[in-house]
Design a protein around this motif. Structure first.
Motif, PDB file in Angstrom:
ATOM      1  N   SER A 210       0.774  -1.099  -0.050  1.00  0.00           N
ATOM      2  CA  SER A 210       0.236  -0.072  -0.035  1.00  0.00           C
ATOM      3  C   SER A 210       0.857   1.479  -0.030  1.00  0.00           C
ATOM      4  CB  SER A 210      -0.793   0.016   1.172  1.00  0.00           C
ATOM      5  OG  SER A 210      -1.726   1.357   1.466  1.00  0.00           O
ATOM      6  N   ASP A 211       0.206   2.381  -0.366  1.00  0.00           N
ATOM      7  CA  ASP A 211       0.918   3.790  -0.200  1.00  0.00           C
ATOM      8  C   ASP A 211       0.752   4.105   1.269  1.00  0.00           C
ATOM      9  OD1 ASP A 211       2.206   3.905  -2.814  1.00  0.00           O
ATOM     10  OD2 ASP A 211       0.037   4.511  -3.668  1.00  0.00           O
ATOM     11  N   SER A 212      -0.177   3.655   2.013  1.00  0.00           N
ATOM     12  CA  SER A 212      -0.175   4.205   3.297  1.00  0.00           C
ATOM     13  C   SER A 212      -0.021   3.047   4.329  1.00  0.00           C
ATOM     14  CB  SER A 212      -1.786   4.814   3.408  1.00  0.00           C
ATOM     15  OG  SER A 212      -2.768   3.748   2.919  1.00  0.00           O
ATOM     16  N   PRO A 213      -0.150   3.342   5.651  1.00  0.00           N
ATOM     17  CA  PRO A 213       0.406   2.378   6.453  1.00  0.00           C
ATOM     18  C   PRO A 213      -0.839   1.250   6.612  1.00  0.00           C
ATOM     19  CG  PRO A 213       0.662   4.453   7.613  1.00  0.00           C
ATOM     20  CD  PRO A 213      -0.101   4.667   6.188  1.00  0.00           C
ATOM     21  N   ILE A 214      -0.387   0.291   6.824  1.00  0.00           N
ATOM     22  CA  ILE A 214      -1.061  -0.983   7.090  1.00  0.00           C
ATOM     23  C   ILE A 214      -1.124  -1.482   8.333  1.00  0.00           C
ATOM     24  CG2 ILE A 214      -1.228  -3.507   6.360  1.00  0.00           C
ATOM     25  CD1 ILE A 214       0.630  -2.584   3.845  1.00  0.00           C
ATOM     26  N   LEU A 215      -2.408  -1.668   9.087  1.00  0.00           N
ATOM     27  CA  LEU A 215      -2.413  -1.838  10.251  1.00  0.00           C
ATOM     28  C   LEU A 215      -3.027  -3.133  10.760  1.00  0.00           C
ATOM     29  CD1 LEU A 215      -3.897   1.631  11.209  1.00  0.00           C
ATOM     30  CD2 LEU A 215      -1.675   1.013  11.507  1.00  0.00           C
ATOM     31  N   THR A 216      -3.860  -3.775   9.966  1.00  0.00           N
ATOM     32  CA  THR A 216      -4.443  -5.155  10.329  1.00  0.00           C
ATOM     33  C   THR A 216      -3.401  -5.926  10.189  1.00  0.00           C
ATOM     34  OG1 THR A 216      -6.244  -6.434   9.653  1.00  0.00           O
ATOM     35  CG2 THR A 216      -4.934  -5.633   7.786  1.00  0.00           C
ATOM     36  N   ARG A 217      -3.702  -7.057  11.212  1.00  0.00           N
ATOM     37  CA  ARG A 217      -2.878  -8.238  11.409  1.00  0.00           C
ATOM     38  C   ARG A 217      -3.764  -9.617  10.908  1.00  0.00           C
ATOM     39  NH1 ARG A 217       1.926  -6.632  12.775  1.00  0.00           N
ATOM     40  NH2 ARG A 217       2.113  -4.552  13.660  1.00  0.00           N
ATOM     41  N   SER A 218      -5.027  -9.331  10.370  1.00  0.00           N
ATOM     42  CA  SER A 218      -5.779 -10.585  10.364  1.00  0.00           C
ATOM     43  C   SER A 218      -5.422 -11.277   8.960  1.00  0.00           C
ATOM     44  CB  SER A 218      -7.115 -10.034  10.124  1.00  0.00           C
ATOM     45  OG  SER A 218      -7.530  -9.274   8.923  1.00  0.00           O
ATOM     46  N   PRO A 219      -5.539 -12.437   8.812  1.00  0.00           N
ATOM     47  CA  PRO A 219      -5.126 -13.243   7.561  1.00  0.00           C
ATOM     48  C   PRO A 219      -5.871 -12.890   6.468  1.00  0.00           C
ATOM     49  CG  PRO A 219      -6.620 -14.510   8.913  1.00  0.00           C
ATOM     50  CD  PRO A 219      -6.494 -13.123   9.777  1.00  0.00           C
ATOM     51  N   ILE A 220      -5.365 -13.011   5.216  1.00  0.00           N
ATOM     52  CA  ILE A 220      -5.857 -12.643   4.011  1.00  0.00           C
ATOM     53  C   ILE A 220      -6.761 -13.681   3.760  1.00  0.00           C
ATOM     54  CG2 ILE A 220      -5.493 -11.949   1.446  1.00  0.00           C
ATOM     55  CD1 ILE A 220      -2.811 -10.876   2.544  1.00  0.00           C
TER      56      ILE A 220
END
Lengths: 401, 185
Positions: free
Chosen positions: B56-66
Motif C-alpha cells: 500500500s501507499d499508506s500504513p497497513i495496520l491489520t494483522r488478520s489473515p488474507i
C-alpha cells in the motif's frame, strides 16, 4: 527540537523479532544469554549475527535452558553489565522462579517476550497466556503493538529499568508470530551511538565488586523480608511515573512517543474497545465497517500492564458508556476470565465507576480474529448495552462448545 | 496504490515465505508500506505452505489473515486448485508456475472468474539456480504483473538475503521470469 534534527534514521523491512534485536544492539548491551524457542529464536539469531560481524561488542552466552538464560543474565547484571535475554511460552514458564529473583535482586535486565500459547496441548502459536502468568513477578511489563514500537520500547525499557528510582527488570511483550514473524517498515537509528544519548551506560545499581564486597541474594528472616518486598511495591509505584517520563523523553529525543494508552475515536463514542498488542491494528481497520453498521466505537490499546496504569484506565472509563475488553489469555476458574478485564473491573470498582464491562476472550492459540469478528463483537456489545445488560461471565468468542 | 493483498502458495522447500518477504522488503526499500508473514505452521519439506503479503501507499495496520486476496501466486500447481483459489476476489489474478499450453490451463480454470498468468518458473529455476527452488522466478513474474516494487530494490533485498553468488543467480531468475511471464486469458 535542536536535538531532533541531529537524529538520523534508516527505514528497514524488519520483523518485530529483528526490530527487537536492532534495539538491543543500539542499546549496546554487554551480554545476551538465551535458549532458542519459537517464536522468539530469530531475536537472538540476529543478535549473534551482529556479534559475529562486529556490529555489536557483546558476549553471547549459550545456555542449556531458559532457567539458566535468566540466571546468567542475573549474574552479568549483578556485575554491572547491561544484560538482555529473550524468550516465549514454555521458556518463560521455565524461567518463572528466576523472574522473581531478578526483580527481588533489583537488577535492570531487559527481556523480550514473543507471546505464545502454553502446552498442553502443544501450540507454537500466539496468545498472551505466557506473559500474563508473569503478572505477580514484580517485572515492569510493556506490550507493543507494532515492530516500530517494539524497537522503541526496548530502548525505553533500559531507561526505565536502570532509573535509580526503579531498578526493576522490564519485559517487552508482543504477539508471537502475528508480530514476531511479520515484516513491516521500521525506522532504526542510523548511528547506534545515538541511542546512548538517551540511555547512557551508567551503573546505577549495587554490583558485585571484590574491592567493595557486598552480599547479594542473602537469606531474609521474618523480621526483614517483608520490608524488603515492600521496597518492590514502592519501586513499582515509582516505575509508573518513570515509564511516562521515559516515553516523553524518548519523544523529545527521537520524535516518537506512545503514552500509556493509545486511543482512537474514544471521545463521544457509543462504546470503547480496550485491548493490548497487535490486535489493535485489526480493530482500527474494522472501524469503517463498524461505523457503516451505525455504531460509533472508539478503540484503545494499553501498552503498560505492570505497573497497572489505573489513572489512564479511569480516564478512559469516565468517558465510556461501556468498555469492551478483548483478552488473549484465560484466568481459569474465574467467571470473568480475561486478565486485562479483571484488572479494569477492580480499578473501576474501587473508584465507584459502574459501567458495563464486556469481556471477550479472543485469539487463543492464534485463533484468527478478523475485522468481521471485531464488527460482531462490537455489535453484540452494543446490543447488550442498549438493553442495559451486564455480564458476569466472559464471552468465549468463536469457541465450538 | 490501492492496497493489494497477495497469497503465496507453495510446498515446504520452494521458498514461498521468502518470496512473500522479498517483495515486501523491496516495496519498503522503495518507500512504500508493505507487510509479509508466513501462515505459521510447523515447516515441513513438501507440505503445502502459505504466505501473505500486503502492499500500500499508506500504513497497513491489520494483522488478520488474507481471506480474499487480490492475487494468488502458485509456486506448485500440484496443490489442489480449490485450496489456492479459495476466497480469491472476483476479477482477481492467479499467477501459475506452469509449462502447460494456454488451452489446457483455460480448460482447467473454466468457471474461475480470474485473470490468469503463467511462467515456467521450474525451468527458469533449473537453468539459473540448478535446482527447482522457484520462489524468485515467481517473484519476477509477480512484480511484472503488479509493479509494487522496483527491480533495483528487489535486487537489493535479494543481495541482503542470500550470499553473493546465490543472490546473483536469483537476480537472473527474477529477470528471466519478468521477461517471460505471459497472460493466458
Amino acid at each position: 527540537m535542536e536535538e531532533l534534527t541531529k537524529v538520523e534514521w534508516v527505514r528497514l523491512p524488519l520483523s518485530t523479532n529483528y526490530a527487537v534485536a536492532y534495539a538491543a544492539k543500539d542499546a549496546d548491551i554487554d551480554i545476551v544469554s538465551a535458549y532458542p524457542i519459537t517464536p522468539q529464536t530469530t531475536v537472538v539469531e540476529k543478535l549473534s549475527e551482529f556479534i559475529a560481524n562486529g556490529e555489536l561488542k557483546a558476549q553471547m552466552i549459550h545456555v542449556e535452558s531458559e532457567h539458566s538464560a535468566l540466571s546468567a543474565a542475573i549474574g552479568a547484571s549483578a556485575m554491572g553489565a547491561r544484560a538482555f535475554t529473550a524468550t516465549a511460552s514454555q521458556g518463560l514458564e521455565l524461567m518463572h522462579e528466576v523472574l522473581h529473583i531478578a526483580s527481588g535482586l533489583r537488577l535492570p535486565i531487559v527481556m523480550s517476550v514473543a507471546a505464545r500459547a502454553l502446552s498442553a496441548p502443544i501450540s507454537i502459536w500466539g496468545d498472551y497466556t505466557d506473559l500474563m502468568n508473569t503478572r505477580d513477578t514484580s517485572w515492569v511489563v510493556l506490550i507493543a503493538g507494532s515492530a516500530q514500537e517494539a524497537y522503541d520500547s526496548v530502548l525505553q525499557a533500559y531507561k526505565i529499568a536502570e532509573d535509580s528510582r526503579v531498578l526493576l527488570p522490564v519485559m517487552v511483550g508482543y504477539d508471537g508470530f502475528l508480530m514476531s514473524h511479520t515484516y513491516e517498515p521500521v525506522s532504526v537509528l542510523a548511528n547506534s551511538g545515538a541511542a546512548l544519548r538517551y540511555i547512557p551506560k551508567k551503573v546505577t545499581w549495587a554490583t558485585l565488586n571484590p574491592e567493595r564486597p557486598i552480599t547479594v541474594g542473602a537469606m531474609a528472616n521474618p523480621d526483614w523480608y517483608y520490608e524488603i518486598k515492600y521496597q518492590q511495591v514502592e519501586a513499582m509505584k515509582a516505575a509508573y511515573e518513570v515509564v511516562k517520563e521515559a516515553d516523553a523523553e524518548y519523544g523529545r529525543t527521537f520524535g516518537r512517543s506512545y503514552g500509556i494508552i493509545e486511543e482512537t475515536d474514544t471521545d463521544g463514542s457509543d462504546l470503547n474497545v480496550l485491548t493490548y498488542g497487535g490486535i489493535y491494528g485489526t480493530l482500527l481497520e474494522s472501524s469503517e465497517i463498524i461505523r457503516k453498521n451505525g455504531i460509533k466505537a472508539g478503540f484503545a490499546r494499553l501498552r503498560l500492564f505492570r505497573p497497572f496504569p489505573y489513572e489512564e484506565v479511569l480516564k478512559l472509563a469516565e468517558k465510556s458508556s461501556a468498555l469492551v475488553v478483548l483478552d488473549r489469555a484465560i484466568t481459569y476458574g474465574m467467571p470473568i476470565a480475561g486478565p486485562l478485564a479483571r484488572e479494569v473491573i477492580s480499578v473501576l470498582y474501587s473508584h465507584g465507576i459502574n459501567i458495563p464491562v464486556y469481556n471477550f476472550i479472543v485469539g487463543i492459540g492464534q485463533r484468527s480474529f478478523t475485522e468481521n469478528d471485531a464488527l460482531k463483537v462490537v455489535s453484540a456489545s452494543f446490543e447488550m448495552l442498549k438493553r442495559g445488560q451486564k455480564i458476569d461471565e466472559s464471552i468465549y468468542w468463536g469457541v465450538r462448545e | 496504490m490501492e492496497r493489494l493483498e497477495v497469497r503465496w502458495h507453495g510446498r515446504g522447500g520452494q521458498g514461498a515465505v521468502t518470496a512473500a518477504v522479498l517483495v515486501a522488503e523491496a516495496a519498503i526499500i522503495d518507500g512504500k508500506y508493505a507487510q509479509a508473514y508466513p501462515e505459521f505452521g510447523a515447516e515441513r519439506r513438501g507440505a503445502p505452505v502459505v504466505a501473505y503479503s500486503r502492499f500500500s501507499d499508506s500504513p497497513i495496520l491489520t494483522r488478520s489473515p488474507i481471506l480474499n486476496p487480490d492475487v494468488v501466486v502458485v509456486l506448485d500447481t500440484s496443490i489442489d486448485k480449490s485450496i489456492y483459489t479459495n476466497g480469491l476476489k472476483e476479477g482477481g489474478t492467479i499467477i501459475l508456475n506452469s509449462s502447460k499450453d494456454n488451452s489446457e490451463i483455460l480448460s482447467t480454470f473454466s468457471g474461475v472468474k480470474a485473470k490468469i498468468a503463467k511462467v515456467n518458473a521450474t525451468k527458469i529455476a533449473l537453468d539459473t539456480l540448478g535446482s527447482a527452488i522457484v520462489n524468485t522466478a515467481m517473484v519476477g513474474a509477480f512484480v511484472k504483473m503488479f509493479s509494487v516494487a522496483s527491480l533495483d530494490s528487489l535486487n537489493e533485498a535479494i543481495l541482503e538475503t542470500f550470499s553473493k553468488k546465490v543472490a546473483e543467480r536469483n537476480i537472473e531468475a527474477v529477470k528471466r521470469a519478468y521477461g517471460e511471464v505471459e497472460i493466458v486469458n
